[in-house]
Motif scaffolding. Structure first.
Motif, PDB file in Angstrom:
ATOM      1  N   UNK A  73       0.796  -1.224   0.000  1.00 40.63           N
ATOM      2  CA  UNK A  73       0.000   0.000   0.000  1.00 40.63           C
ATOM      3  C   UNK A  73       0.825   1.268   0.000  1.00 40.63           C
ATOM      4  N   UNK A  74       2.100   1.183  -0.407  1.00 40.22           N
ATOM      5  CA  UNK A  74       2.936   2.383  -0.466  1.00 40.22           C
ATOM      6  C   UNK A  74       2.453   3.318  -1.557  1.00 40.22           C
ATOM      7  N   UNK A  95      -1.648   7.374  -7.164  1.00 39.70           N
ATOM      8  CA  UNK A  95      -2.458   7.091  -8.350  1.00 39.70           C
ATOM      9  C   UNK A  95      -2.578   8.340  -9.222  1.00 39.70           C
ATOM     10  N   UNK A  96      -2.412   8.151 -10.511  1.00 42.03           N
ATOM     11  CA  UNK A  96      -2.495   9.204 -11.539  1.00 42.03           C
ATOM     12  C   UNK A  96      -1.395  10.251 -11.445  1.00 42.03           C
ATOM     13  N   UNK A 115       5.610   5.509 -18.074  1.00 43.60           N
ATOM     14  CA  UNK A 115       5.025   4.764 -16.961  1.00 43.60           C
ATOM     15  C   UNK A 115       3.577   5.187 -16.782  1.00 43.60           C
ATOM     16  N   UNK A 116       2.851   4.394 -16.026  1.00 43.64           N
ATOM     17  CA  UNK A 116       1.481   4.739 -15.668  1.00 43.64           C
ATOM     18  C   UNK A 116       1.226   4.273 -14.242  1.00 43.64           C
ATOM     19  N   UNK A 117       0.255   4.914 -13.590  1.00 42.57           N
ATOM     20  CA  UNK A 117      -0.081   4.531 -12.209  1.00 42.57           C
ATOM     21  C   UNK A 117      -1.594   4.649 -12.060  1.00 42.57           C
ATOM     22  N   UNK A 118      -2.264   3.602 -12.477  1.00 48.11           N
ATOM     23  CA  UNK A 118      -3.731   3.578 -12.423  1.00 48.11           C
ATOM     24  C   UNK A 118      -4.192   2.996 -11.105  1.00 48.11           C
ATOM     25  N   UNK A 119      -3.380   2.116 -10.530  1.00 49.38           N
ATOM     26  CA  UNK A 119      -3.691   1.533  -9.230  1.00 49.38           C
ATOM     27  C   UNK A 119      -2.500   1.729  -8.305  1.00 49.38           C
TER      28      UNK A 119
END
Lengths: 115, 112
Positions: free
Chosen positions: A28-29, A52-53, A66-70
């Protein structure tokens, strides 16, 4: 201790192919990172995310995205691999600790060879 | 420009020796300093130092930070072959979120 996973561990691929390196953490970091490290050389930050995002470029220019959807997932993509992309890619996540600062935990890395 | 200098770059000792690894840094908005051990794969966390003069200890390893002189040392006593690795120093710096900048590392080889 954080559990952080990277796949694949090793990848040999031809020039021009699109590749995605996966990174997941179960702690959960909020913050996650991608580093690039050539053999015998220092780690260089190429991307990071505050949550996220959120994505930012690091101090070493990289053609990857890169992406950070979750929260738990931070994949890195190379649209068209080249031999110059051959390197080790390390993913990390971090937690804040008492007294200020953070501790980063690293995944096992992906060794990429582009022919 | 932010920078981290580790010395020596390479060190060869025999089992039982004591070694001291050095790290000097110049970063803006310093927050803490981390030490990592890297063998053939990814780095593993050793210590995080935030306050000057307070020694952190873990078994035969210890580390201390001097925020006035901008350096840290990592000591390893009674070295063993399993201590052979690259030791990385990384100040945590920057704005509200912070990031790490890594030194080139000290490569330690412990001979039997």
């Amino acid at each position: 201790e954080a559990d952080i996973y990277q796949t694949p561990r090793y990848l040999v691929i031809g020039t021009g192919k699109k590749i995605t390196l996966e990174c997941s953490q179960t702690m959960g970091h909020d913050k996650m990172y991608w580093y690039q490290q050539d053999p015998g050389m220092e780690l260089h930050l190429i991307h990071y995310s505050y949550g996220v995002n959120s994505t930012e470029k690091g101090d070493l220019s990289s053609e990857s995205t890169v992406s950070r959807i979750r929260t738990e997932h931070f994949p890195l993509t190379l649209e068209s691999a080249r031999p110059s992309h051959t390197s080790q890619y390390l993913c990390a996540s971090s937690e804040r600790v008492a007294g200020g600062g953070e501790t980063q935990y690293f995944g096992p890395g992906t060794r990429l060879l582009v022919l | 420009e932010d920078k981290v200098v580790q010395s020596p770059l390479s060190l060869v000792v025999h089992e039982g020796d004591t070694v001291t690894l050095n790290c000097s840094y110049e970063v803006t908005n310093f927050r803490s300093l981390l030490w990592y051990k890297q063998e053939k794969k990814a780095p593993t966390f050793l210590f995080m130092l935030t306050s000057s003069g307070i020694e952190k200890k873990s078994g035969r390893l210890s580390s201390i930070l001097d925020k006035k002189e901008l350096f840290s040392i990592l000591n390893i006593t009674a070295t063993q072959t399993g201590d052979s690795a690259v030791y990385l120093c990384a100040p945590n710096y920057g704005g509200s979120q912070g990031n790490l900048i890594f030194g080139k590392g000290t490569k330690l080889s412990v001979k039997p």
